[in-house]
Design an enzyme around this catalytic site. Structure first.
Site, PDB file in Angstrom:
ATOM      1  N   GLU A   1      42.092 -32.208   2.916  1.00  0.00           N
ATOM      2  CA  GLU A   1      41.541 -31.417   1.848  1.00  0.00           C
ATOM      3  C   GLU A   1      42.122 -30.373   1.529  1.00  0.00           C
ATOM      4  O   GLU A   1      42.600 -29.865   0.344  1.00  0.00           O
ATOM      5  CB  GLU A   1      40.010 -31.441   1.951  1.00  0.00           C
ATOM      6  CG  GLU A   1      39.313 -32.757   1.881  1.00  0.00           C
ATOM      7  CD  GLU A   1      39.556 -33.558   0.601  1.00  0.00           C
ATOM      8  OE1 GLU A   1      40.083 -33.298  -0.413  1.00  0.00           O
ATOM      9  OE2 GLU A   1      39.234 -34.767   0.874  1.00  0.00           O
ATOM     10  N   HIS A  54      46.614 -37.434  -2.365  1.00  0.00           N
ATOM     11  CA  HIS A  54      45.799 -38.060  -1.230  1.00  0.00           C
ATOM     12  C   HIS A  54      46.678 -39.099  -0.690  1.00  0.00           C
ATOM     13  O   HIS A  54      46.466 -39.281   0.445  1.00  0.00           O
ATOM     14  CB  HIS A  54      44.568 -38.301  -1.387  1.00  0.00           C
ATOM     15  CG  HIS A  54      43.425 -37.061  -0.969  1.00  0.00           C
ATOM     16  ND1 HIS A  54      43.650 -36.280   0.040  1.00  0.00           N
ATOM     17  CD2 HIS A  54      42.459 -36.703  -1.722  1.00  0.00           C
ATOM     18  CE1 HIS A  54      42.657 -35.364   0.130  1.00  0.00           C
ATOM     19  NE2 HIS A  54      41.888 -35.643  -1.079  1.00  0.00           N
ATOM     20  N   HIS A  66      45.166 -34.501  -7.879  1.00  0.00           N
ATOM     21  CA  HIS A  66      44.318 -34.306  -6.337  1.00  0.00           C
ATOM     22  C   HIS A  66      44.120 -35.697  -5.759  1.00  0.00           C
ATOM     23  O   HIS A  66      44.610 -35.990  -4.597  1.00  0.00           O
ATOM     24  CB  HIS A  66      43.184 -33.544  -6.412  1.00  0.00           C
ATOM     25  CG  HIS A  66      42.439 -33.336  -5.120  1.00  0.00           C
ATOM     26  ND1 HIS A  66      42.517 -32.235  -4.379  1.00  0.00           N
ATOM     27  CD2 HIS A  66      41.576 -34.159  -4.378  1.00  0.00           C
ATOM     28  CE1 HIS A  66      41.866 -32.226  -3.306  1.00  0.00           C
ATOM     29  NE2 HIS A  66      41.142 -33.475  -3.347  1.00  0.00           N
ATOM     30  N   GLU A  67      43.487 -36.625  -6.495  1.00  0.00           N
ATOM     31  CA  GLU A  67      43.276 -37.760  -5.586  1.00  0.00           C
ATOM     32  C   GLU A  67      44.650 -38.739  -5.492  1.00  0.00           C
ATOM     33  O   GLU A  67      44.606 -39.378  -4.475  1.00  0.00           O
ATOM     34  CB  GLU A  67      42.289 -38.603  -6.534  1.00  0.00           C
ATOM     35  CG  GLU A  67      40.849 -37.758  -6.731  1.00  0.00           C
ATOM     36  CD  GLU A  67      40.000 -37.390  -5.455  1.00  0.00           C
ATOM     37  OE1 GLU A  67      40.501 -37.620  -4.458  1.00  0.00           O
ATOM     38  OE2 GLU A  67      39.367 -36.392  -5.859  1.00  0.00           O
ATOM     39  N   ALA A 114      35.520 -37.187  -7.485  1.00  0.00           N
ATOM     40  CA  ALA A 114      36.323 -38.519  -7.516  1.00  0.00           C
ATOM     41  C   ALA A 114      36.532 -38.470  -5.965  1.00  0.00           C
ATOM     42  O   ALA A 114      36.734 -37.963  -4.873  1.00  0.00           O
ATOM     43  CB  ALA A 114      37.727 -38.284  -8.158  1.00  0.00           C
ATOM     44  N   MET A 115      37.352 -39.845  -5.737  1.00  0.00           N
ATOM     45  CA  MET A 115      37.626 -40.504  -4.476  1.00  0.00           C
ATOM     46  C   MET A 115      38.919 -41.041  -4.514  1.00  0.00           C
ATOM     47  O   MET A 115      39.169 -42.032  -5.098  1.00  0.00           O
ATOM     48  CB  MET A 115      36.441 -41.333  -3.922  1.00  0.00           C
ATOM     49  CG  MET A 115      36.505 -41.882  -2.325  1.00  0.00           C
ATOM     50  SD  MET A 115      36.599 -40.650  -1.087  1.00  0.00           S
ATOM     51  CE  MET A 115      37.546 -41.353  -0.047  1.00  0.00           C
ATOM     52  N   GLU A 116      39.574 -40.811  -3.280  1.00  0.00           N
ATOM     53  CA  GLU A 116      41.122 -41.189  -3.223  1.00  0.00           C
ATOM     54  C   GLU A 116      41.109 -42.811  -2.505  1.00  0.00           C
ATOM     55  O   GLU A 116      42.206 -42.945  -1.950  1.00  0.00           O
ATOM     56  CB  GLU A 116      41.831 -40.168  -2.303  1.00  0.00           C
ATOM     57  CG  GLU A 116      41.434 -40.115  -0.913  1.00  0.00           C
ATOM     58  CD  GLU A 116      40.395 -39.251  -0.449  1.00  0.00           C
ATOM     59  OE1 GLU A 116      39.554 -38.798  -1.347  1.00  0.00           O
ATOM     60  OE2 GLU A 116      40.389 -38.701   0.525  1.00  0.00           O
TER      61      GLU A 116
HETATM   62  N1  BES Z   1      37.746 -37.186  -0.742  1.00  0.00           N
HETATM   63  C1  BES Z   1      37.002 -36.353  -1.718  1.00  0.00           C
HETATM   64  C2  BES Z   1      35.890 -36.996  -2.263  1.00  0.00           C
HETATM   65  C3  BES Z   1      34.714 -36.975  -1.186  1.00  0.00           C
HETATM   66  C4  BES Z   1      34.001 -35.800  -0.935  1.00  0.00           C
HETATM   67  C5  BES Z   1      34.208 -38.073  -0.709  1.00  0.00           C
HETATM   68  C6  BES Z   1      32.934 -35.631  -0.075  1.00  0.00           C
HETATM   69  C7  BES Z   1      32.914 -38.035   0.205  1.00  0.00           C
HETATM   70  C8  BES Z   1      32.639 -36.720   0.403  1.00  0.00           C
HETATM   71  C9  BES Z   1      37.939 -35.994  -2.901  1.00  0.00           C
HETATM   72  O1  BES Z   1      39.246 -36.215  -2.489  1.00  0.00           O
HETATM   73  C10 BES Z   1      37.874 -34.693  -3.332  1.00  0.00           C
HETATM   74  O2  BES Z   1      37.976 -33.737  -2.637  1.00  0.00           O
HETATM   75  N2  BES Z   1      37.100 -34.622  -4.643  1.00  0.00           N
HETATM   76  C11 BES Z   1      36.537 -33.220  -5.047  1.00  0.00           C
HETATM   77  C12 BES Z   1      37.625 -32.625  -6.265  1.00  0.00           C
HETATM   78  C13 BES Z   1      38.872 -32.047  -5.850  1.00  0.00           C
HETATM   79  C14 BES Z   1      39.622 -31.908  -7.096  1.00  0.00           C
HETATM   80  C15 BES Z   1      38.810 -30.982  -5.119  1.00  0.00           C
HETATM   81  C16 BES Z   1      35.326 -33.543  -5.815  1.00  0.00           C
HETATM   82  O3  BES Z   1      35.089 -34.894  -5.612  1.00  0.00           O
HETATM   83  O4  BES Z   1      34.631 -32.566  -5.916  1.00  0.00           O
HETATM   84 ZN    ZN Z   2      40.237 -34.481  -1.665  1.00  0.00          ZN
END
Ligand code: BES
Ligand code: ZN
Length: 861
Positions: free
Chosen positions: A324, A305, A301-302, A266-268
């Site tokens: 992160e 952020h 999590h999102e 997912a993306m925030e």
């Molecule tokens: N910002 C990330 C998503 C992301 C990761 C975008 C890599 C672009 C490249 C998001 O906040 C994130 O960390 N997502 C994790 C899940 C989280 C619960 C650790 C994911 O997508 O696995």
């Molecule tokens: Zn994240």
């Protein structure tokens, strides 16, 4: 496509951008194969920068026009973007480009998924949408106008607040136009746009200062019934961040969209989070307890952020752990509060050992804050995330809860609206606690897993712990300095009473002794309680001591750990000497399993045994060469021994943990189902699948259905159920992912490659969808004994598919190359088989920068 020589970016080369952007106006004229993007941007010179050259990132953009202050300007197309001559004064930029969302299979930038438009801009995807300084330290206010053919895209969303567009659709300026304004300056990586035929599950949240926020989860028609749980998780997250961190939401709306094709979880994006549908959609019939828990955590999590990442962002991508690591730490605190603290801690340590330790002990080892990269997408790693979160946890342990809270208030206060560094973060703690944290900062720059060795001695009523630390060389780092390691210790007497409650020792030297006076009898230490630091512990203690801690430790983590270490030692002995499982351990664990005062979820964790790849890692660390077949045999023998020696309690354990009434995904019910299903797995070894067949027949939720199917497959009695499962769920993508995974997971080691190969010919093997690809290929790599089968067939099959996927989706391909990161653990024959496959990938013409960097690093071992 890659340039001749891949370029390496260094942290030390950071310079600020020469220009400041006040605001950005974007207009999208959506079209599946020819979307027009018009950007109007106000630039002014940055007084803090010396270099005023004008470079904007841009990739795969078809230029239509570019103007400076209304006059067409000549563009110089350079590597990765454009340059132009601009005045040394404020000016207006206006450009139009054309992009092709339909052809975008890499799923970065603007792309199409199941007929809808969506975006993914982190880390460097915005440059595939328009020319822009695509770097996180350039923050600006965005206004976005979306124009489309209303027949296909009734819903059009972007970041911030919808200006004329309300959720009933009545106030749009025109039926096919939507306008969004985001008042909060943000970097381009947080930009998002979604448009399509979507339906909303709506709700509202009233913030701590009394503002009403409109909440919505947008899904494709037909998925409406899978939104309720995610919405509850969102409201809980919003409330928790107010209660625990004092952080309030800051827009009038908060939207979540589910998309089927997504590289990550997912993306925030500001006010418009985009989720892989597997990480937000849930119903009892289609989702397991594990899915529900993960969805709750990822929504949190999102959402978190919004403050740790969006309001305060990163200066550059080397600082990724700033957002992160901290946000993973915050979501772990949330889950611990919502569910069980010890269970969450054990789950996290399991994940750290399964994913971060192998990374840190192999060729991909890097610091929590890396110092160079070729492709930033390759650094969204277990080290940045999970070790990054551990580092925050250690900081909190060292300064204490009150000082941590004070430091966080200062952080939000001092840095709101800024793009920050780890130095800023550490400074906040130094200023609010008066501590010198320079040695602590080594956790961000030194890679590798430190080893802590313990020696005990007792004389004259004084008990002493002699602790020493060391760290093996890692790529680019041969010499290591001693780090600050918080070692939480408690002391027990022979009856198991605590004679010294948990105390945090600060190990700062290579060798250091800590004495505890006034103990008339020799106490038993419980060391590294709660896993207070991400290290390996060498204690040199015997089975009797571990058994004592398994029955008596007052720290739930260390009690579990004692059982885990007993299991591990028993398995290692079986592997090395072909010995039978340790009977004392099985007896000790039996007592724990029967103890109904213990949380069922905790008992289920006690019952689980170390994975085969964890055992291979431990053997390798001990200087042995792991034999995957022997590890597999020992693991199976341990399960058989459990089934045999617990035969008298398993039916009772299974029966006592059945949950009455309608399914609810709460922690209590989930814990019972987990324990019952673990018991079922062992029972199946005794009854050939009779109990599992009954459970399968009457299961009304996915947790029970899947566990029963899994047990039946183990007993080789699952063919009918597998076929019935497919018929029942053939129209539900997320369930069919499970159907694929399960078959790979349960293949016999010597049939794995063939089974997987057969599945790739299945009509539903839609390999361009990352979830489906991972469901099959991710499981192939996770099947330790099968993946490392001596034939090398699985290595070759995975490689064939990585080569096929790379031109389509480099990011997902590169991430999956890490399946080979542990190759140096194994014998010469396997190493040579893997080397051949790595060579095949490296030899591909036009290999992506993502995959090329990963393979080069892995080969460099
Ligand atoms: N910002 C990330 C998503 C992301 C990761 C975008 C890599 C672009 C490249 C998001 O906040 C994130 O960390 N997502 C994790 C899940 C989280 C619960 C650790 C994911 O997508 O696995
Ligand atoms: Zn994240």
């Amino acid at each position: 496509m890659q340039d001749a020589a891949p370029k390496t970016i260094f942290l030390k080369d950071y310079t600020p951008f020469g220009w400041i952007i006040d605001d950005v106006h974007l207009t999208f004229r959506l079209h599946p194969s020819a979307t027009r993007v018009i950007s109007r941007i106000r630039f002014r010179p940055n007084p803090d920068a010396t270099d005023r050259s004008f470079f904007l990132h841009g990739e795969a953009l078809k230029p239509i026009s570019a103007k400076v202050d209304g006059h067409e300007v000549a563009l110089r197309h350079v590597d990765g973007g454009i340059e132009a001559d601009v005045p040394d004064a404020p000016f207006n930029w206006e450009a139009e480009v054309e992009i092709n969302p339909e052809a975008n299979t890499a799923l970065e930038g603007l792309y199409m998924s199941g007929g809808m438009y969506c975006t993914q801009c982190e880390a460097e995807g915005f440059r595939k949408i328009t020319w822009y300084p695509d770097r996180p330290d350039v923050m600006a206010q965005f206004t976005v106008r979306i124009e489309s053919d209303a027949d296909h895209t009734p819903v059009m969303l972007s970041n911030g607040n919808g200006l004329y567009y309300h959720q009933d659709g009545t106030q749009t300026p025109a039926p096919n136009v939507s306008i969004y304004e985001d008042p909060w300056p943000k970097p381009a990586y947080l930009f998002a746009l979604v448009a399509g035929d979507l339906v909303a599950h709506e709700d509202t949240f009233t913030t701590m200062s009394g503002r009403d926020v409109d909440l919505a989860i947008y899904v494709r028609p037909g998925d409406e019934h899978k939104c309720a749980f995610g919405m509850e998780a969102l409201k809980k997250s919003m409330k928790w961040d107010e209660d625990v961190y004092g952080r309030e939401y800051d827009l009038d709306e908060f939207n979540i969209v589910a998309v089927d094709d997504f590289n990550m979880g997912a993306m925030e994006n500001k006010g418009l989070n985009i989720f892989n549908s597997s990480c937000v959609l849930a119903s009892p019939e289609t989702s397991t307890d594990g899915n529900f828990e993960r969805i709750e955590a990822i929504i949190a999590h999102e959402y978190f952020h919004n403050w740790t990442g969006n309001r305060i962002t990163c200066r550059d991508w080397f600082q990724l752990c700033l957002k992160e690591g901290l946000t993973v730490f915050r979501d772990a605190q949330f889950t611990a509060d919502m569910r069980s603290e010890p269970v969450k801690r054990i789950d996290d340590v399991l994940a750290l050992r399964a994913r971060q330790f192998p990374e840190d002990q192999g060729p991909l080892s890097h610091p929590v804050r890396p110092e160079s990269f070729q492709e930033i997408n390759n650094f969204y790693t277990a080290t940045v995330y999970e070790k990054g979160a551990e580092v925050i946890g250690m900081l909190k342990t060292l300064v204490g809860d009150a000082a941590y809270a004070k430091a966080l208030d200062l952080y939000f206060d001092r840095h709101d609206g800024q793009a920050c560094t780890i130095e800023d973060w550490i400074q906040v703690f130094e200023d609010s606690t008066d501590r010198d944290l320079s040695q602590f900062k080594l956790w961000y720059s030194q890679s590798g897993t430190p080893k802590v060795t313990v020696r005990e001695d007792y004389r004259d009523n004084t008990f002493t712990l002699h602790l020493s630390q060391s760290s093996a060389p890692t790529p680019g780092q041969s010499e290591k300095l001693p780090q600050v390691i918080p070692v939480a210790v408690g002391l027990l007497n022979d009856n198991g009473d605590e004679v010294m409650p948990t105390k945090v020792l600060e190990l700062t030297e290579a060798e250091q002794s800590f004495s505890f006076e006034g103990h008339a009898t020799r106490p038993v230490p419980s060391i590294l309680r709660g896993f207070s630091a991400p290290v390996t512990l060498e204690q040199g203690i015997d089975t009797a001591r571990r058994s004592f801690l398994l029955s008596h430790d007052t720290d739930p983590f260390n009690r579990w750990e004692a059982g885990r270490m007993l299991a591990r030692d028993s398995l290692l002995t079986s592997i090395r000497k072909d010995a039978a499982p340790n009977a004392d351990y099985l007896e000790g664990l039996k007592t724990v399993l029967r103890d109904d005062t213990l949380d069922p979820a905790y008992r289920a964790l006690m019952l689980a045994q170390p994975s085969q790849s964890e055992l291979a890692g431990v053997l390798h660390q001990a200087g042995d060469i792991p034999d995957p077949a022997a590890i597999h045999a020992a693991s199976e023998a341990m399960r058989d021994a459990k089934a045999q020696s617990w035969a008298d309690i398993l039916p009772g354990l299974y029966a006592a943990n059945q949950v009455d009434g309608p399914y609810a995904p709460d922690a209590e019910g989930a814990g019972k189902r987990d324990l019952a299903n673990s018991a079922l797995g062992l029972l199946t070894r005794l009854d050939g699948g009779a109990t599992a067949a009954k459970q399968y027949a009457k299961a009304d939720n996915m947790t029970l259905q899947l566990a029963a199917l899994s047990a039946l497959l183990d007993a080789e009695a699952g063919d009918d159920a597998l076929a019935a499962f497919y018929e029942q769920w053939r129209d539900d993508r997320l369930v069919i992912d499970k159907w694929f995974s399960l078959q790979v997971m349960h293949a016999k080691p010597d049939a794995l490659a063939e089974t997987t190969q057969r599945l790739t010919n299945h009509i539903d093997f839609d390999w361009k969808n990352p979830n489906r690809f991972r469901a099959v290929m991710g499981m192939l790599a996770a099947h330790h004994a099968g993946f490392h089968h001596e034939s090398g067939a699985a290595y070759e099959l995975l490689t064939d598919w990585l080569i096929k996927l790379d031109p389509v989706n480099p990011q997902t391909t590169a991430r999956m190359c890490s399946a080979f990161q542990t190759w140096k653990r194994y014998d010469a024959d396997r190493q040579s088989l893997i080397a051949t496959q790595l060579g095949r990938i490296a030899g591909q013409p036009d290999l992506s920068r993502d995959t090329s960097e990963m393979i080069t690093r892995i080969q460099g071992a």
